[in-house]
Design a protein around this motif. Structure first.
Motif, PDB file in Angstrom:
ATOM      1  N   ALA A  93       0.810  -1.117  -0.001  1.00  9.87           N
ATOM      2  CA  ALA A  93       0.009   0.033  -0.037  1.00  9.87           C
ATOM      3  C   ALA A  93       1.121   1.357   0.106  1.00  9.87           C
ATOM      4  O   ALA A  93       1.881   1.273   0.488  1.00  9.87           O
ATOM      5  CB  ALA A  93      -0.988  -0.107   1.270  1.00  9.87           C
ATOM      6  N   ASP A  94       0.238   2.228  -0.715  1.00  8.88           N
ATOM      7  CA  ASP A  94       1.040   3.627  -0.546  1.00  8.88           C
ATOM      8  C   ASP A  94       1.107   4.161   0.507  1.00  8.88           C
ATOM      9  O   ASP A  94       0.414   3.617   1.540  1.00  8.88           O
ATOM     10  CB  ASP A  94       0.315   4.678  -1.640  1.00  8.88           C
ATOM     11  N   GLY A  95       1.898   5.005   1.029  1.00 10.66           N
ATOM     12  CA  GLY A  95       3.032   6.008   0.745  1.00 10.66           C
ATOM     13  C   GLY A  95       2.850   7.263  -0.160  1.00 10.66           C
ATOM     14  O   GLY A  95       1.827   7.401  -0.687  1.00 10.66           O
ATOM     15  N   LYS A 199      11.246   4.463  -4.247  1.00 11.73           N
ATOM     16  CA  LYS A 199      10.585   4.467  -5.904  1.00 11.73           C
ATOM     17  C   LYS A 199      10.834   5.594  -6.302  1.00 11.73           C
ATOM     18  O   LYS A 199      11.277   6.616  -5.510  1.00 11.73           O
ATOM     19  CB  LYS A 199       9.235   4.283  -5.611  1.00 11.73           C
ATOM     20  N   HIS A 200      11.242   6.180  -7.370  1.00 16.94           N
ATOM     21  CA  HIS A 200      10.802   5.331  -8.687  1.00 16.94           C
ATOM     22  C   HIS A 200      12.108   5.229  -9.258  1.00 16.94           C
ATOM     23  O   HIS A 200      12.633   6.265  -9.701  1.00 16.94           O
ATOM     24  CB  HIS A 200       9.827   5.868  -9.635  1.00 16.94           C
ATOM     25  N   PHE A 201      12.715   3.948  -9.140  1.00 19.45           N
ATOM     26  CA  PHE A 201      14.173   3.652  -9.544  1.00 19.45           C
ATOM     27  C   PHE A 201      13.999   3.483 -11.346  1.00 19.45           C
ATOM     28  O   PHE A 201      13.686   2.429 -11.786  1.00 19.45           O
ATOM     29  CB  PHE A 201      14.389   2.505  -9.024  1.00 19.45           C
ATOM     30  N   THR A 277       7.581  -3.649 -10.328  1.00 21.52           N
ATOM     31  CA  THR A 277       7.195  -2.657 -11.169  1.00 21.52           C
ATOM     32  C   THR A 277       6.505  -1.428 -10.509  1.00 21.52           C
ATOM     33  O   THR A 277       5.777  -1.768  -9.509  1.00 21.52           O
ATOM     34  CB  THR A 277       6.433  -3.014 -12.407  1.00 21.52           C
ATOM     35  N   ASP A 278       6.425  -0.272 -11.079  1.00 23.53           N
ATOM     36  CA  ASP A 278       5.472   0.792 -10.955  1.00 23.53           C
ATOM     37  C   ASP A 278       3.954  -0.058 -11.562  1.00 23.53           C
ATOM     38  O   ASP A 278       4.283  -0.732 -12.451  1.00 23.53           O
ATOM     39  CB  ASP A 278       5.691   2.258 -11.265  1.00 23.53           C
ATOM     40  N   TRP A 279       3.157   0.474 -11.171  1.00 20.47           N
ATOM     41  CA  TRP A 279       1.607  -0.008 -11.431  1.00 20.47           C
ATOM     42  C   TRP A 279       1.469   0.245 -13.035  1.00 20.47           C
ATOM     43  O   TRP A 279       1.278   0.931 -13.524  1.00 20.47           O
ATOM     44  CB  TRP A 279       0.478   0.868 -10.659  1.00 20.47           C
ATOM     45  N   GLY A 476       0.097  17.243  -7.966  1.00 20.68           N
ATOM     46  CA  GLY A 476       0.282  15.775  -7.746  1.00 20.68           C
ATOM     47  C   GLY A 476       0.490  14.667  -8.977  1.00 20.68           C
ATOM     48  O   GLY A 476       1.021  15.352  -9.910  1.00 20.68           O
ATOM     49  N   GLU A 477       0.443  13.915  -8.692  1.00 19.99           N
ATOM     50  CA  GLU A 477       0.615  12.618  -9.804  1.00 19.99           C
ATOM     51  C   GLU A 477      -0.294  12.953 -11.052  1.00 19.99           C
ATOM     52  O   GLU A 477      -1.235  13.388 -10.923  1.00 19.99           O
ATOM     53  CB  GLU A 477       0.217  11.170  -9.150  1.00 19.99           C
ATOM     54  N   PHE A 478       0.625  12.568 -12.022  1.00 17.46           N
ATOM     55  CA  PHE A 478      -0.341  12.311 -13.362  1.00 17.46           C
ATOM     56  C   PHE A 478       0.100  13.776 -14.191  1.00 17.46           C
ATOM     57  O   PHE A 478      -0.250  13.715 -15.203  1.00 17.46           O
ATOM     58  CB  PHE A 478      -1.800  12.051 -13.247  1.00 17.46           C
TER      59      PHE A 478
HETATM   60  C1  BGC Z   1       2.536   5.582  -8.755  1.00 15.00           C
HETATM   61  C2  BGC Z   1       3.283   4.752  -7.564  1.00 15.00           C
HETATM   62  C3  BGC Z   1       2.426   4.138  -6.503  1.00 15.00           C
HETATM   63  C4  BGC Z   1       1.543   3.025  -7.405  1.00 15.00           C
HETATM   64  C5  BGC Z   1       0.448   2.472  -6.499  1.00 15.00           C
HETATM   65  C6  BGC Z   1       1.563   4.629  -9.350  1.00 15.00           C
HETATM   66  O1  BGC Z   1       0.888   5.326 -10.234  1.00 15.00           O
HETATM   67  O2  BGC Z   1       3.487   6.157  -9.433  1.00 15.00           O
HETATM   68  O3  BGC Z   1       4.082   5.531  -6.909  1.00 15.00           O
HETATM   69  O4  BGC Z   1       2.987   3.319  -5.618  1.00 15.00           O
HETATM   70  O5  BGC Z   1       0.851   3.867  -8.288  1.00 15.00           O
HETATM   71  O6  BGC Z   1      -0.575   3.254  -6.093  1.00 15.00           O
END
Ligand code: BGC
Length: 767
Positions: A93-95, A199-201, A277-279, A476-478
């Motif tokens: 789980a994330d993190g 992460k993310h390596f 892997t990453d997702w 954030g992400e994306f």
């Molecule tokens: C993210 C990762 C995250 C994974 C699982 C990916 O979109 O880049 O950092 O751990 O999703 O939620």
């Protein structure tokens, strides 16, 4: 108490195949790993190296291998258990700002909140490895208490450019600070007997088209900048797992990159853990298995079939598959699930709330404090401006967000410590909450700032002792941030100017709080207010933490882990970063490949600046910056004395310096040790951070001597022509800095013998 050792149901075909293989199956933990692996059917091996899929995929468009994990709702992924062999499933789980799981569950009114701790950037701003370890320990307790085996964090990519959408999760533009902070975090989490996934390596420095972007980067920059933090963390903290990144490195996807995942990580650094892997990262399971990417997450039926097929048609060797299987089994042996440990589902959220409040204090960076504006002594009445003051931002969006029970606003925080906050604008501000998001991955849209009428402002200035304005940013992400997001907006500037004019007119001061996750532009407006506190995104207790700093409960002691440039275009990578581009990412796991495949900064990014990232660049170019790397003020003053540097017999050096609190309040000081290498030989930055330490809280007049030790290897630079790290002979100047631009003392030592450390030749060549 729940018992967590139950197994997922494997598909019937797999079970049938397993049964045919005999009854006296060896058990994990009892029989040798070799025996367990030998007893596994091909189908079981393929299941083990492919995750169970995500919860959200169960009824969605993905064909999922087996049954989706239901152990911990909201966990990002899990692995299959194999009951007959005693192999437990594992929950991931994330993190990283705290555990991310669903706060509610079907069939119960109980809640499952986690503590939202400060973001990564705030943790690195503390420059306090012990404190970060204690935060990691608290996060790890929640991981354990909720029955999770591996936390998907910390995230330690280099903050290469100010606009990377995930910089808030990352630590620094400097690899040494990154590595030391990450290693501390990992030690803390793992002290609970649960794992981390660093992460993310590697080289995941932009969100735009992150699944397909090819990072074109020299081996020197890789080794000195982008891999270094991972190397330090692997060697100093033994993270149980590593997450490979989405992007390509010189043409090869990170999860299919054997140079990265096997040669460097395992052969050179000696890593013994597991790689996932990453997702949905990477496209070719055959290459992934071969490269040493042990586990494919979250796992799809297609991947499972490809692994089976690969072995059958000879494109995957059984030896490679077995190696990966063993890495996963070794991880399983370490987990709470394997030990069948009970878990409470009741973490100590109260104690952790106190911890997050306290830990955030040390990462707040005082950027400006004219005439002792802060702390707010003799202040009772506060006028509070800016939407964000009323709706504080705890952290960023996406997988780095934490499902917390609450977030303390600055309004509540100030009231909690006894300030009287003017309520005239409260209703207006509350009415204009940021627009709701249309999904967890979308940053909320903040409204234009409210500009109170001149007479209201005049009255407020008359009735209050000080004005506090918060400027907020969320990302954030994306998605990477936009250039507009970097700038102060016109409505923010209008508010800042109007409030400042009204308060200055009656001799009262104005304080700006930055509730941000990454660098913003400050040069054009920083002269306006009297004080500026960069509070970052300080977790769920953010408003309380800021109030503690404003009231003077503790002196700020954070220092910037990155440079604040004057102009965005000053950043070394600005020509080679996707500024204001479409993100080209699809959340459903399909890739966002461009038709054209050849768009600069989207399909590929040239890391033209090489090792000159952050202060290494600004110093080389002699560019003015708004706030330099390592900068941060205190409520007190410090002097540095007795700088010493001595060569060690085995190479490298030891150093020490004495810090004295010369002011009139207690405080802590971070000392940053930068080394300038002798001229000649390899091209070198002006100076580089090689060590740092923070004093304990020093009372006025009190001193502490800080000691440092740096090995010859840590001093080395990478010579691509010779495929080796080299530490040149000659005179090294050791700079003891209160920031990279404020060197308080220097000492020199002479390195009599050069040294070299060979690496595997010919890695990371462009494909
Ligand atoms: C993210 C990762 C995250 C994974 C699982 C990916 O979109 O880049 O950092 O751990 O999703 O939620």
């Amino acid at each position: 108490m729940n018992r967590i050792y139950r197994f997922l149901v494997l598909p019937l075909a797999v079970l049938a195949a397993a049964e045919a293989s005999g009854q006296q199956a060896p058990q994990l933990g009892e029989a040798s790993l070799d025996k367990v692996v030998k007893a596994m059917t091909l189908e079981e091996k393929a299941m083990l190296v492919v995750g169970t899929g995500m919860e959200s995929m169960a009824s969605g468009s993905f064909a999922v291998v087996g049954q989706v994990a239901k152990y911990v709702p909201g966990a990002a992924g899990s692995t299959f258990g194999i009951e007959r062999l005693g192999v437990p499933p594992m929950v991931l789980a994330d993190g990283p700002a705290g555990l991310r799981i669903s706060p509610t569950r079907e069939g119960t009114d109980d809640t499952f909140y986690c503590t939202h701790f400060p973001i990564g950037t705030l943790l690195s701003s503390t420059w306090n490895t012990e404190l970060v370890e204690s935060v990691g320990k608290a996060i790890g307790e929640e991981v354990h208490d909720y029955g999770v085996d591996v936390l998907l964090g910390p995230a330690l990519n280099i903050q290469r450019h100010p606009l990377c959408g995930r910089n808030f999760e990352y630590y620094s533009e400097d690899p040494l600070l990154t590595g030391k902070i990450a290693a501390s975090y990992v030690r803390g989490v793992q002290s609970n007997g649960v794992g981390t996934s660093i992460k993310h390596f590697a080289v995941n420095n932009q969100e735009t088209n992150r699944q397909n972007n090819d990072a074109r980067v020299s081996e020197r920059a890789l080794r000195e900048i982008y891999l270094k933090g991972f190397e330090i963390t692997v060697k100093e903290a033994d993270p149980w797992t590593i997450m490979s990144s989405y992007n390509l490195i010189n043409g090869v996807p990170a999860s299919e990159n054997k140079d990265l995942l096997t040669t460097v990580l395992r052969d050179e650094w000696g890593y013994k853990g597991m790689v996932m892997t990453d997702w949905f990262g990477g496209t070719d399971p055959v290459q992934q298995v071969w490269a040493g990417n042990d586990l494919l997450e979250p796992g799809t039926m297609d991947q499972y079939n490809k692994v089976l097929e690969g072995v059958k048609n000879g494109s995957i060797s059984m030896a490679d598959l077995d190696r990966n299987v063993k890495n996963i089994l070794n991880l399983a042996l370490r987990t709470p699930r394997f030990r069948n440990e009970p878990f409470s589902n009741k973490p100590d959220l109260e104690t952790h709330a106190e911890m997050t409040r306290q830990s955030a204090l040390e990462g707040m960076v005082l950027l400006k404090n004219d005439n002792g504006t802060l702390p707010l002594r003799n202040v009772r009445n506060v006028a509070l401006f800016g939407y964000t003051s009323y709706n504080f931002i705890a952290g960023g969006t996406g997988s780095g967000n934490v499902n917390r029970a609450y977030t303390v606003s600055l309004l509540d925080g100030l009231r909690n410590v006894g300030f009287n906050v003017d309520d005239r604008l409260e209703a207006d501000y509350e009415k204009c909450r940021p627009a709701a998001t249309d999904g967890i991955f979308d940053a909320e849209v903040r409204p234009a700032e409210l500009l109170p009428a001149a007479d209201v402002l005049a009255d407020m200035a008359a009735d209050n002792d000080v004005a506090v304005i918060t400027l907020g940013r969320i990302s954030g992400e994306f998605r990477d941030r936009s250039s507009d997001d970097f700038m102060i907006t016109p409505s923010e500037k209008a508010m800042l100017d109007a409030v400042t004019a009204a308060f200055h007119k009656v001799g009262k001061k104005v304080v700006v709080i930055l509730n941000i996750g990454g660098v913003i532009e400050t040069a054009s407006w920083k002269d306006v207010p009297d004080a500026i506190l960069c509070a970052w995104q300080a977790g769920q207790e953010g408003g309380n933490s800021v109030a503690d700093i404003l009231s003077g409960k503790e002196s700020p002691s954070g220092k910037l882990p990155m440079t604040f440039p004057v102009y965005l275009s000053d950043a070394a990578s600005s020509d080679n970063f996707p500024i204001d581009q479409e993100s080209a990412i699809f959340v459903d796991g399909t890739t966002g490949a461009h038709q054209d495949k050849n768009v600069r900064n989207i399909d590929y990014t040239e890391y033209q600046e090489g090792i000159y990232v952050g202060y290494r660049w600004f110093e080389k170019q002699g560019l003015n910056v708004s706030y330099p790397f390592g900068y941060g003020l205190s409520y007190t003053e410090f002097s540095y004395s007795d700088p010493v540097a001595r060569p060690r017999a085995e190479g490298g050096f030891t150093a020490s310096v004495t810090v004295t609190n010369t002011g009139d309040t207690a405080g802590k000081e971070v000392v940053e040790v930068y080394v300038a290498a002798p001229k000649g030989g390899l091209d070198k930055p002006v100076k580089e951070l090689k060590a740092f330490a923070k004093t304990r809280e020093l009372q006025p007049g009190e001193s502490q001597t800080l000691e440092f030790e740096v090995s010859a290897y840590e001093l080395a630079s990478f010579d691509e022509a010779q495929d080796r790290w080299e530490t040149a002979a000659g005179e090294y100047i050791v700079h003891f800095g209160s920031s990279s631009a404020d060197i308080r003392a220097k000492a020199a030592f002479s390195n009599a013998r050069p040294s070299a450390y060979a690496v595997t030749p010919g890695l990371f060549e462009r494909k």
